[in-house]
Design an enzyme around this catalytic site. Structure first.
Site, PDB file in Angstrom:
ATOM      1  N   HIS A 173       0.671  -1.579  -0.143  1.00  0.00           N
ATOM      2  CA  HIS A 173      -0.471   0.023   0.390  1.00  0.00           C
ATOM      3  C   HIS A 173       0.452   1.750   0.486  1.00  0.00           C
ATOM      4  O   HIS A 173       2.385   1.057   1.135  1.00  0.00           O
ATOM      5  CB  HIS A 173      -0.606   0.158   0.885  1.00  0.00           C
ATOM      6  CG  HIS A 173      -2.305   1.355   0.971  1.00  0.00           C
ATOM      7  ND1 HIS A 173      -3.521   1.558   0.816  1.00  0.00           N
ATOM      8  CD2 HIS A 173      -1.810   2.372   1.686  1.00  0.00           C
ATOM      9  CE1 HIS A 173      -3.792   2.401   0.727  1.00  0.00           C
ATOM     10  NE2 HIS A 173      -2.611   2.606   1.697  1.00  0.00           N
ATOM     11  N   CYS A 174       0.783   2.245  -0.931  1.00  0.00           N
ATOM     12  CA  CYS A 174       1.903   2.867  -1.051  1.00  0.00           C
ATOM     13  C   CYS A 174       0.675   4.037  -1.049  1.00  0.00           C
ATOM     14  O   CYS A 174      -0.406   5.087  -1.194  1.00  0.00           O
ATOM     15  CB  CYS A 174       1.909   3.283  -2.666  1.00  0.00           C
ATOM     16  SG  CYS A 174       2.872   4.657  -3.067  1.00  0.00           S
ATOM     17  N   PRO A 175       1.049   4.955   0.318  1.00  0.00           N
ATOM     18  CA  PRO A 175      -0.283   6.199   0.850  1.00  0.00           C
ATOM     19  C   PRO A 175       0.865   6.643   0.329  1.00  0.00           C
ATOM     20  O   PRO A 175      -0.029   8.421   0.261  1.00  0.00           O
ATOM     21  CB  PRO A 175       0.985   6.438   2.643  1.00  0.00           C
ATOM     22  CG  PRO A 175       2.704   5.963   2.206  1.00  0.00           C
ATOM     23  CD  PRO A 175       1.931   4.629   1.604  1.00  0.00           C
ATOM     24  N   ASN A 178      -2.395   7.629  -2.496  1.00  0.00           N
ATOM     25  CA  ASN A 178      -2.826   7.038  -1.556  1.00  0.00           C
ATOM     26  C   ASN A 178      -4.142   6.131  -2.117  1.00  0.00           C
ATOM     27  O   ASN A 178      -5.949   5.820  -2.017  1.00  0.00           O
ATOM     28  CB  ASN A 178      -3.921   8.344  -1.513  1.00  0.00           C
ATOM     29  CG  ASN A 178      -5.632   8.249  -0.572  1.00  0.00           C
ATOM     30  OD1 ASN A 178      -5.107   7.290   0.372  1.00  0.00           O
ATOM     31  ND2 ASN A 178      -6.474   8.602  -0.608  1.00  0.00           N
ATOM     32  N   ASN A 179      -3.621   5.047  -2.188  1.00  0.00           N
ATOM     33  CA  ASN A 179      -3.433   3.451  -3.242  1.00  0.00           C
ATOM     34  C   ASN A 179      -3.082   2.572  -3.100  1.00  0.00           C
ATOM     35  O   ASN A 179      -1.382   2.785  -2.461  1.00  0.00           O
ATOM     36  CB  ASN A 179      -4.367   3.831  -4.622  1.00  0.00           C
ATOM     37  CG  ASN A 179      -5.200   2.611  -5.345  1.00  0.00           C
ATOM     38  OD1 ASN A 179      -5.492   1.446  -4.351  1.00  0.00           O
ATOM     39  ND2 ASN A 179      -5.749   3.108  -6.677  1.00  0.00           N
TER      40      ASN A 179
END
Length: 397
Positions: A173-175, A178-179
């Protein structure tokens, strides 16, 4: 005698009281333990499961914090990238246009190619759904059941606690997006990192000359880092006067009047204190913008460049970042019993890259060098197995 016997019995009771209390507490503890087991019994209960339950509140806080922080980080990426692009237009473009219009025209084409690819792949990585197992249909190839979703999980699928759903071929999960990075947007994520790294190299290589002249030599103001270092080392004499070149002139406070052999020339207006202050402020912001761009692009180059290199190695091995950890553990486990672990999704470096970039069905480098919305291979529910494919090939041969 009767009194003595009673006293002895009372003393014996006091002496046996701790033993009785211990037995009573042990009996009550057994009752409580039996009741709890009867209510909360779980066949899969172990230390790992208990630790996971205890850590659940902390995980909940981290997940929700990441979810709330996501839009802020996406806005930060857009703002910082836009600021660097604006500085390139304001400072870099006029500098190289005055130097060589032909060279600048080529650089503008190259720079805009990089910029379009960066913007396109970032947008697609952030907005494309990574993919999740569909509900209401039969999952023909399930490897386990998700404890969170209580649903079958296809191969390479993992549960994301931030998105609160299972993700097909989940990487992480890549902040900053945001996805989640998964089956359908993994290529966009990787290509964004590649083009952003190339963009930082483009800016740093062309901006070095500007930074050298303005920051090191001092530019128009004539006082840069080189002069500061000379002063600190004691090699700069402030009383040393340079040889003046030009012609004598008279200054009356507002104008400079040149003198040629006794005759005066046309008065040249001098800058007012307000104009001089304005120039100094402009020079300050000019240098600040150059240093800001240099530090930001250097940081992004090392961070994203290193991340892109690591992901490139994973892609070449036919694995995600989660699978890299799993495969390493499996390799260590099987090596202890003299067995070799084989990644079932590794078809060789060249084929792995073709599969990842979607360079199949007639697609080629054009779909990599230019923005392309072509989908990833397959549905993400089933995956070809290199071990089975190799065995079938050997059997056919």
């Amino acid at each position: 005698m009767v009194i003595r016997r009673k006293v002895q019995q009372q003393l014996q009771g006091v002496y046996n009281f701790p033993n009785g209390m211990r037995k009573w507490f042990k009996w009550k503890y057994g009752q409580i333990l039996l009741t709890l087991k009867a209510i909360f019994y779980n066949e899969f209960m172990n230390l790992s499961y208990a630790s996971e339950v205890v850590m659940e509140p902390m995980v909940w806080i981290v997940d929700h914090f990441s979810k709330a922080l996501g839009p802020i980080l996406v806005g930060g990426v857009i703002t910082l990238t836009s600021s660097v692009v604006a500085i390139v237009y304001i400072i870099g473009l006029p500098y190289y246009w005055n130097k060589s219009p032909v060279l600048t025209s080529f650089l503008m084409v190259l720079g805009h190619w990089l910029l379009i690819n960066v913007a396109f792949h970032f947008y697609m990585a952030a907005r494309t759904d990574p993919g999740t197992p569909p509900k209401g249909i039969l999952i023909s190839e399930a490897v386990s059941v998700c404890k969170k979703c209580i649903a079958p999980k296809p191969p390479r699928t993992h549960h994301c606690s931030v998105c609160n759903r299972c993700i097909l071929k989940m990487d992480h999960h890549c902040p900053w997006l945001n996805n989640c990075v998964g089956h359908y947007n993994h290529r966009y994520f990787f290509m964004y990192m590649v083009y952003m790294t190339l963009g930082t190299i483009f800016i740093m290589s062309l901006g070095f000359e500007i930074a050298y002249k303005e920051i090191w030599l001092g530019g128009e103001m004539g006082a840069g880092l080189s002069h500061a270092l000379q002063y600190m080392e004691g090699n700069f004499d402030s009383h040393e006067e340079e040889d003046l070149e030009g012609y004598p002139a008279n200054v009356n406070g507002t104008h400079m009047i040149p003198v040629f052999g006794g005759t005066t020339g046309i008065p040249v207006p001098l800058d007012t204190p307000e104009e001089e202050e304005k120039k100094q402020k402009k020079n300050y912001w000019y240098r600040f913008a150059i240093m800001y761009t240099g530090m930001l692009t250097t940081g992004v180059f090392f961070s994203l460049g290193g991340l892109a290199t690591w992901h490139g190695r994973l892609i070449a091995n036919g694995e995600t970042s989660i699978e890299a950890h799993i495969n390493r553990k499996e390799t260590e486990r099987l090596s202890k019993i003299d067995q070799v672990y084989k990644n079932p999704y590794d078809f060789g470096t060249t084929e792995n890259w073709k599969i990842f970039l979607g360079m199949t069905h007639g697609r080629g480098l054009r779909h990599v060098l230019l923005p392309s919305t072509h989908l990833a291979n397959g549905t993400g529910l089933t995956w070809p197995n290199s071990i089975i494919a190799a065995a079938s090939h050997d059997k056919a041969a």
